[in-house]
Enzyme design. Structure first.
Site, PDB file in Angstrom:
ATOM      1  N   ASP A   1     -18.674  -2.417 -38.036  1.00 54.77           N
ATOM      2  CA  ASP A   1     -19.015  -2.885 -39.385  1.00 54.77           C
ATOM      3  C   ASP A   1     -19.151  -1.692 -40.329  1.00 54.77           C
ATOM      4  OD1 ASP A   1     -19.609  -4.708 -41.325  1.00 54.77           O
ATOM      5  OD2 ASP A   1     -21.363  -5.556 -40.361  1.00 54.77           O
TER       6      ASP A   1
ATOM      7  N   CYS B   1     -18.140  -5.540 -45.602  1.00 52.26           N
ATOM      8  CA  CYS B   1     -16.956  -6.266 -45.134  1.00 52.26           C
ATOM      9  C   CYS B   1     -15.867  -6.130 -46.195  1.00 52.26           C
ATOM     10  CB  CYS B   1     -17.312  -7.733 -44.902  1.00 52.26           C
ATOM     11  SG  CYS B   1     -15.872  -8.728 -44.498  1.00 52.26           S
TER      12      CYS B   1
HETATM   13  P1  HMG Z   1      -2.983 -14.004 -40.119  1.00 54.06           P
HETATM   14  O1  HMG Z   1      -2.108 -13.135 -40.964  1.00 54.06           O
HETATM   15  O2  HMG Z   1      -3.268 -15.382 -40.595  1.00 54.06           O
HETATM   16  O3  HMG Z   1      -2.464 -14.042 -38.617  1.00 54.06           O
HETATM   17  O4  HMG Z   1      -4.344 -13.223 -39.929  1.00 54.06           O
HETATM   18  P2  HMG Z   1      -1.257 -14.753 -37.941  1.00 54.06           P
HETATM   19  O5  HMG Z   1      -1.766 -15.468 -36.737  1.00 54.06           O
HETATM   20  O6  HMG Z   1      -0.453 -15.517 -38.968  1.00 54.06           O
HETATM   21  O7  HMG Z   1      -0.370 -13.508 -37.433  1.00 54.06           O
HETATM   22  C1  HMG Z   1       0.215 -12.590 -38.354  1.00 54.06           C
HETATM   23  C2  HMG Z   1       0.473 -11.276 -37.625  1.00 54.06           C
HETATM   24  O8  HMG Z   1      -0.783 -10.703 -37.225  1.00 54.06           O
HETATM   25  C3  HMG Z   1       1.283 -11.447 -36.333  1.00 54.06           C
HETATM   26  O9  HMG Z   1       2.033 -10.269 -36.159  1.00 54.06           O
HETATM   27  C4  HMG Z   1       0.222 -11.487 -35.264  1.00 54.06           C
HETATM   28  O10 HMG Z   1       0.686 -11.073 -33.993  1.00 54.06           O
HETATM   29  C5  HMG Z   1      -0.781 -10.492 -35.797  1.00 54.06           C
HETATM   30  P3  HMG Z   1       3.628 -10.250 -36.450  1.00 54.06           P
HETATM   31  O11 HMG Z   1       4.186 -11.298 -35.543  1.00 54.06           O
HETATM   32  O12 HMG Z   1       3.765 -10.600 -37.895  1.00 54.06           O
HETATM   33  O13 HMG Z   1       4.009  -8.842 -36.098  1.00 54.06           O
HETATM   34  N1  HMG Z   1      -2.142 -10.770 -35.290  1.00 54.06           N
HETATM   35  C6  HMG Z   1      -2.928  -9.829 -34.731  1.00 54.06           C
HETATM   36  N2  HMG Z   1      -2.741  -8.512 -34.514  1.00 54.06           N
HETATM   37  C7  HMG Z   1      -3.758  -7.844 -33.905  1.00 54.06           C
HETATM   38  N3  HMG Z   1      -4.915  -8.433 -33.524  1.00 54.06           N
HETATM   39  C8  HMG Z   1      -5.118  -9.742 -33.742  1.00 54.06           C
HETATM   40  C9  HMG Z   1      -4.099 -10.492 -34.374  1.00 54.06           C
HETATM   41  N4  HMG Z   1      -3.990 -11.790 -34.717  1.00 54.06           N
HETATM   42  C10 HMG Z   1      -2.778 -11.946 -35.279  1.00 54.06           C
HETATM   43  N5  HMG Z   1      -6.274 -10.306 -33.361  1.00 54.06           N
HETATM   44  C11 HMG Z   1      -6.329 -12.706 -38.685  1.00 54.06           C
HETATM   45  C12 HMG Z   1      -5.415 -13.817 -39.199  1.00 54.06           C
HETATM   46  C13 HMG Z   1      -7.567 -13.388 -38.130  1.00 54.06           C
HETATM   47  C14 HMG Z   1      -5.611 -11.940 -37.587  1.00 54.06           C
HETATM   48  C15 HMG Z   1      -6.646 -11.755 -39.852  1.00 54.06           C
HETATM   49  O14 HMG Z   1      -7.131 -12.507 -40.934  1.00 54.06           O
HETATM   50  C16 HMG Z   1      -7.687 -10.716 -39.498  1.00 54.06           C
HETATM   51  O15 HMG Z   1      -7.419  -9.838 -38.688  1.00 54.06           O
HETATM   52  N6  HMG Z   1      -8.885 -10.794 -40.094  1.00 54.06           N
HETATM   53  C17 HMG Z   1      -9.965  -9.896 -39.728  1.00 54.06           C
HETATM   54  C18 HMG Z   1     -10.810  -9.600 -40.906  1.00 54.06           C
HETATM   55  C19 HMG Z   1     -11.947  -8.716 -40.498  1.00 54.06           C
HETATM   56  O16 HMG Z   1     -11.897  -8.004 -39.506  1.00 54.06           O
HETATM   57  N7  HMG Z   1     -13.026  -8.752 -41.307  1.00 54.06           N
HETATM   58  C20 HMG Z   1     -14.171  -7.933 -41.068  1.00 54.06           C
HETATM   59  C21 HMG Z   1     -14.978  -8.343 -39.884  1.00 54.06           C
HETATM   60  S1  HMG Z   1     -16.025  -9.758 -40.185  1.00 54.06           S
HETATM   61  C22 HMG Z   1     -17.450  -9.068 -40.837  1.00 54.06           C
HETATM   62  O17 HMG Z   1     -17.476  -7.921 -41.183  1.00 54.06           O
HETATM   63  C23 HMG Z   1     -18.677  -9.910 -40.899  1.00 54.06           C
HETATM   64  C24 HMG Z   1     -19.716  -9.554 -39.818  1.00 54.06           C
HETATM   65  O18 HMG Z   1     -20.088  -8.198 -39.881  1.00 54.06           O
HETATM   66  C25 HMG Z   1     -20.981 -10.413 -39.993  1.00 54.06           C
HETATM   67  C26 HMG Z   1     -21.520 -10.425 -41.428  1.00 54.06           C
HETATM   68  O19 HMG Z   1     -21.767  -9.352 -41.989  1.00 54.06           O
HETATM   69  O20 HMG Z   1     -21.682 -11.535 -41.937  1.00 54.06           O
HETATM   70  C27 HMG Z   1     -19.156  -9.818 -38.418  1.00 54.06           C
HETATM   71 MG    MG Z   2     -21.542  -7.350 -41.283  1.00 51.38          MG
END
Ligand code: HMG
Ligand code: MG
Length: 304
Positions: A13, A241
């Site tokens: 984070d 985030c």
């Molecule tokens: P998307 O674009 O909708 O994914 O993203 P998709 O399923 O359509 O796939 C598109 C491409 O991404 C494909 O690759 C997949 O293979 C690849 P291509 O065929 O085009 O080469 N892909 C991945 N690659 C690596 N790892 C994966 C993965 N999944 C698909 N897991 C997705 C959807 C969920 C992947 C995207 O939106 C994403 O990665 N989001 C993450 C955002 C994030 O990390 N935010 C910060 C963390 S949350 C936070 O901070 C809150 C927290 O701290 C608590 C709080 O504070 O409240 C936890």
């Molecule tokens: Mg957080």
């Protein structure tokens, strides 16, 4: 002696929102120093899309180096964030023993953060949980925007409780309640956790407070008074985030440890080492870190 569990989330984070990209070796040094400071529960990174969060693209390398390093300890909890089956498969390949799934209480934030609705996110968790069972991997759960959302404003507590219960029923061992944009205040923390603990055993709840409005320590204390004993913190108060505009860092590990030390509540962490670590990290990040205690350390004893 009373105690709390601190989950250090700085490597995930904390770094995910930074413009400076630390190398894998620098991250490993940070992790080693955190471990020297007593950290035993930490998030090491995330298997999310490298297009969405480039900062986390080195997670597999970091895990590999950690496993072959002198500080590796199988008793430590070293978790990674996974949003879907693809992330889970990468986590399994990397050999992790703990992952964290994450959902939101706001439809808009869910769409912005993980590109799907809340219901779709729970569908995506099903194969993650099935794989976790098969490979004996522990799963933690995060719920974001539990108090308010940067796009939708205040979030109904009824909705938060229903989603938290849904996540717990899925099979996570702990639900970490997130104030993603650091907007919650003590009054809301008291009412939400009082209701949550009727739905989920308090030992399975954690607090994840960002400190955007300077309320995080007060909120942690309010949650502690209601029986919460696990808190997520980030060294120096790094973080935020990338998909939550206006969210600043997590509550700083040093500040939380200082508060609990003063209350004679054990954290297992060494404050002086954390302060030293803060001084080491600051120049690497190219900006000052928001932690208050990290900046000045503990009060020096008066000279007699
Ligand atoms: P998307 O674009 O909708 O994914 O993203 P998709 O399923 O359509 O796939 C598109 C491409 O991404 C494909 O690759 C997949 O293979 C690849 P291509 O065929 O085009 O080469 N892909 C991945 N690659 C690596 N790892 C994966 C993965 N999944 C698909 N897991 C997705 C959807 C969920 C992947 C995207 O939106 C994403 O990665 N989001 C993450 C955002 C994030 O990390 N935010 C910060 C963390 S949350 C936070 O901070 C809150 C927290 O701290 C608590 C709080 O504070 O409240 C936890
Ligand atoms: Mg957080």
């Amino acid at each position: 002696m009373k105690s709390v569990k601190i989950v250090e989330v700085g490597l995930r984070d904390g770094l995910q929102n930074e413009t400076t990209m630390l190398s894998v070796d620098q991250r490993l040094v940070l992790l080693k120093k955190l471990i020297e400071a007593g950290v035993t529960h930490f998030e090491i990174g995330a298997f999310v899309s490298p297009e969405w969060v480039p900062q986390m693209s080195v997670t597999a390398d970091l895990i590999g180096k950690y496993y072959s390093s002198s500080v590796y300890n199988k008793k430590f909890s070293a978790s990674v964030l996974v949003p879907n089956e693809k992330g889970m498969r990468l986590a399994i390949e990397a050999g992790v023993k703990e992952v964290a799934i994450f959902a939101s209480c706001s439809e808009t934030f869910s769409k912005k953060n993980i590109n799907c609705t809340i219901d779709e996110s729970f569908e995506r968790f099903k194969p993650v949980i099935a794989l976790a069972k098969k490979h004996k991997i522990k799963v933690r759960g995060y719920l974001s925007t539990c108090f308010s959302c940067p796009f939708e404003g205040a979030i109904s507590q009824k909705k938060v409780i229903a989603i938290a219960r849904r996540m717990f029923k899925l099979g996570v061992y702990e639900v970490s309640i997130g104030d993603t944009i650091g907007a919650a205040h003590v009054g809301e923390v008291r009412t939400l956790f009082s209701k949550l603990k009727k739905a989920i055993p308090i030992k399975n709840l954690a607090g994840h407070f960002h400190d955007t409005r300077g309320q995080a320590l007060a909120n942690i204390l309010a949650a502690y008074d209601l029986g919460v004993r696990t808190f997520d913190t980030s060294l120096g108060g790094l973080g935020g985030c990338p998909y939550a505009p206006g969210a600043s860092g997590n509550v700083a590990t040093e500040d939380v440890v200082y508060m609990f030390e003063g209350m004679k509540v054990k954290t297992g962490l060494k404050l002086d080492k954390l302060v030293e670590l803060n001084q080491w990290l600051q120049p690497l990040m190219n900006h000052s870190l928001p932690s208050k205690v990290g900046r000045v350390g503990r009060l020096k004893p008066l000279k007699k």
